[in-house]
Design an enzyme around this catalytic site. Structure first.
Site, short mmCIF file in Angstrom:
data_model
loop_
_atom_site.label_atom_id
_atom_site.label_comp_id
_atom_site.label_asym_id
_atom_site.label_seq_id
_atom_site.Cartn_x
_atom_site.Cartn_y
_atom_site.Cartn_z
CG HIS A 17 -1.90 -1.01 1.40
ND1 HIS A 17 -2.07 -1.74 2.56
CD2 HIS A 17 -2.85 -1.47 0.54
CE1 HIS A 17 -3.07 -2.59 2.41
NE2 HIS A 17 -3.56 -2.46 1.19
CE LYS A 41 -10.80 -7.45 2.35
NZ LYS A 41 -9.75 -6.57 1.83
NE ARG A 90 -3.08 -7.85 -3.84
CZ ARG A 90 -3.81 -8.10 -2.78
NH1 ARG A 90 -3.25 -8.16 -1.60
NH2 ARG A 90 -5.10 -8.32 -2.89
CB SER A 128 -4.17 -6.32 5.26
OG SER A 128 -3.84 -5.10 4.65
#
Ligand code: PNS
Length: 160
Positions: A17, A41, A90, A128
């Site tokens: 990030h 999440k 990504r 993360s």
């Protein structure tokens, strides 16, 4: 003057990030990092804590601001007259989800453009969630997240 937002859950911010934030801060005049709720999440840090961690690691980049927002991104953008969303990609596996979200945001406000930046190769495996998992099993997370916040993450996970 072009301001762009960089939204995400950032639970916590990773070096991937931070790399996007640094590169975006050179491409746009101002970047607002938005800590936003991803309803899918469950969080480790609360929103205020995530904002504080990001502020700490971006304090030397003058054109980066950090805020949180709990509604639709397009509403935040309309309020501030911002037209650009930055997202990091990504791998191909990110594409479908990001493509869908960018089209939904465009449907909600056709003036909004999503700009994708490719994550640096050395961070392409990083997320993360994987950082939290490694930390949970006491693996080494150095190099994965900024050094300044390593103890915050390990303490939070191990309830210290
Ligand atoms: O880091 P993440 O979890 O991939 O970030 C996802 C996030 C927070 C950017 C996304 O869930 C989001 O934009 N939430 C705010 C609500 C919204 O505007 N959703 C877009 C329409 S589906």
């Amino acid at each position: 003057m072009i301001t762009a937002i960089y939204p995400g859950s950032f639970d916590p911010i990773t070096n991937g990030h931070l790399d996007i934030i640094k590169r975006a801060s050179k491409t746009f005049d101002k970047i607002i990092v938005i800590v936003s709720m991803n309803p899918d999440k469950k969080g480790l840090f609360n929103i205020e804590e995530r904002v504080e961690l990001i502020k700490r690691v971006t304090r030397d980049i003058p054109n980066v601001k950090v805020e949180s927002f709990s509604g639709l991104l397009v509403d935040f953008m309309k309020e501030r007259n911002i037209k650009v969303i930055i997202k990091g990609l990504r791998a191909v596996s990110d594409f479908e989800y990001e493509f869908q979200m960018s089209l939904m945001n465009k449907k909600l406000n056709p003036e909004v453009e999503t700009v994708f930046m490719m994550t640096a190769a050395e961070y392409s495996y990083l997320s993360s969630s994987s950082v939290k998992q490694v930390a949970m099993f006491k693996g080494c997370i150095k190099g994965l997240i900024p050094d300044d916040i390593i103890s915050d993450v390990t303490n939070k996970i191990h309830n210290k």
